[in-house]
Design a protein around this motif. Structure first.
Motif, PDB file in Angstrom:
ATOM      1  N   UNK A  86       0.795  -1.223   0.000  1.00 54.90           N
ATOM      2  CA  UNK A  86       0.000   0.000   0.000  1.00 54.90           C
ATOM      3  C   UNK A  86       0.833   1.282   0.000  1.00 54.90           C
ATOM      4  N   UNK A  87       1.992   1.253   0.639  1.00 53.95           N
ATOM      5  CA  UNK A  87       2.775   2.483   0.727  1.00 53.95           C
ATOM      6  C   UNK A  87       3.914   2.508  -0.290  1.00 53.95           C
ATOM      7  N   UNK A  88       4.679   1.457  -0.344  1.00 56.73           N
ATOM      8  CA  UNK A  88       5.821   1.438  -1.249  1.00 56.73           C
ATOM      9  C   UNK A  88       5.373   1.330  -2.700  1.00 56.73           C
ATOM     10  N   UNK A  89       4.479   0.374  -2.977  1.00 52.66           N
ATOM     11  CA  UNK A  89       4.002   0.184  -4.348  1.00 52.66           C
ATOM     12  C   UNK A  89       2.826   1.088  -4.690  1.00 52.66           C
ATOM     13  N   UNK A  90       2.245   1.708  -3.665  1.00 50.31           N
ATOM     14  CA  UNK A  90       1.127   2.641  -3.832  1.00 50.31           C
ATOM     15  C   UNK A  90      -0.028   2.012  -4.621  1.00 50.31           C
ATOM     16  N   UNK A  91      -0.373   0.757  -4.287  1.00 46.83           N
ATOM     17  CA  UNK A  91      -1.455   0.071  -4.984  1.00 46.83           C
ATOM     18  C   UNK A  91      -2.814   0.358  -4.368  1.00 46.83           C
ATOM     19  N   UNK A  92      -2.850   0.749  -3.110  1.00 45.70           N
ATOM     20  CA  UNK A  92      -4.121   1.068  -2.468  1.00 45.70           C
ATOM     21  C   UNK A  92      -5.029  -0.136  -2.286  1.00 45.70           C
ATOM     22  N   UNK A  93      -4.446  -1.306  -2.119  1.00 48.00           N
ATOM     23  CA  UNK A  93      -5.253  -2.509  -1.965  1.00 48.00           C
ATOM     24  C   UNK A  93      -5.908  -2.548  -0.593  1.00 48.00           C
ATOM     25  N   UNK A  94      -7.116  -3.106  -0.562  1.00 49.34           N
ATOM     26  CA  UNK A  94      -7.813  -3.310   0.704  1.00 49.34           C
ATOM     27  C   UNK A  94      -7.308  -4.599   1.342  1.00 49.34           C
ATOM     28  N   UNK A  95      -7.762  -4.820   2.556  1.00 48.04           N
ATOM     29  CA  UNK A  95      -7.418  -6.065   3.246  1.00 48.04           C
ATOM     30  C   UNK A  95      -7.921  -7.274   2.460  1.00 48.04           C
ATOM     31  N   UNK A  96      -9.074  -7.140   1.839  1.00 47.54           N
ATOM     32  CA  UNK A  96      -9.642  -8.230   1.035  1.00 47.54           C
ATOM     33  C   UNK A  96      -8.784  -8.504  -0.204  1.00 47.54           C
ATOM     34  N   UNK A  97      -8.302  -7.435  -0.830  1.00 48.01           N
ATOM     35  CA  UNK A  97      -7.407  -7.603  -1.981  1.00 48.01           C
ATOM     36  C   UNK A  97      -6.143  -8.361  -1.578  1.00 48.01           C
ATOM     37  N   UNK A  98      -5.572  -7.970  -0.458  1.00 48.97           N
ATOM     38  CA  UNK A  98      -4.365  -8.651   0.027  1.00 48.97           C
ATOM     39  C   UNK A  98      -4.641 -10.125   0.315  1.00 48.97           C
ATOM     40  N   UNK A  99      -5.770 -10.404   0.949  1.00 47.61           N
ATOM     41  CA  UNK A  99      -6.123 -11.800   1.228  1.00 47.61           C
ATOM     42  C   UNK A  99      -6.264 -12.587  -0.069  1.00 47.61           C
ATOM     43  N   UNK A 100      -6.913 -12.006  -1.060  1.00 48.86           N
ATOM     44  CA  UNK A 100      -7.102 -12.693  -2.333  1.00 48.86           C
ATOM     45  C   UNK A 100      -5.759 -13.065  -2.953  1.00 48.86           C
ATOM     46  N   UNK A 101      -4.871 -12.106  -3.082  1.00 47.56           N
ATOM     47  CA  UNK A 101      -3.598 -12.345  -3.764  1.00 47.56           C
ATOM     48  C   UNK A 101      -2.648 -13.212  -2.947  1.00 47.56           C
TER      49      UNK A 101
END
Length: 138
Positions: free
Chosen positions: A24-39
């Motif tokens: 979210x900070x370094x790559x600035x993707x703005x993923x939610x917690x759900x996005x992170x869980x998915x990937x």
């Protein structure tokens, strides 16, 4: 035992925080917690699946049936893993324990597995067609 479990929980929490900060900070993707869980669960799941698949093939020396067995075993492991993570979040108050996170994580694995199955199916179909074409030339 409690100390070992607490140490493992701390490792998982620190890894979760690192991934969240990195994505979210370094790559600035703005993923939610759900996005992170998915990937993350999708990637972990497909890695476990591939390891189980290879080991099962070496041990069993079977054909197609071993793929189904590998998928079922991996899916079972993924169920345990996603719920363990959700329980860990509830016990440590680091993140929210949500059933939907577990489902999203499992959907990540299924999505990665379907991609794997499609690629494998295309490869096997191509190989079969190639072999038939070579037989006709002879």
């Amino acid at each position: 035992m409690k100390e070992i479990i607490q140490m493992l929980v701390d490792i998982v929490n620190n890894l979760h925080d690192f991934i969240q900060i990195f994505v979210n900070h370094t790559l600035n993707l703005g993923w939610t917690d759900k996005d992170l869980h998915f990937w993350i669960m999708g990637i972990i799941g497909i890695i476990i699946f591939l390891v189980v698949l290879v080991l099962s093939k070496i041990i069993a020396k079977m054909r197609f049936g071993i793929t189904i067995l590998s998928f079922l075993y991996t899916f079972t492991c993924m169920i345990v893993l996603v719920f363990a993570i959700e329980i860990q979040q509830a016990l440590t108050n680091r993140g929210n324990m949500e059933f939907q996170d577990a489902i999203i994580g499992l959907l990540g694995f299924i999505a990665f597995f379907l991609i794997f199955a499609a690629i494998s199916g295309a490869f096997l179909t191509g190989k079969k067609m190639w072999n038939q074409l070579n037989k006709k030339k002879r």
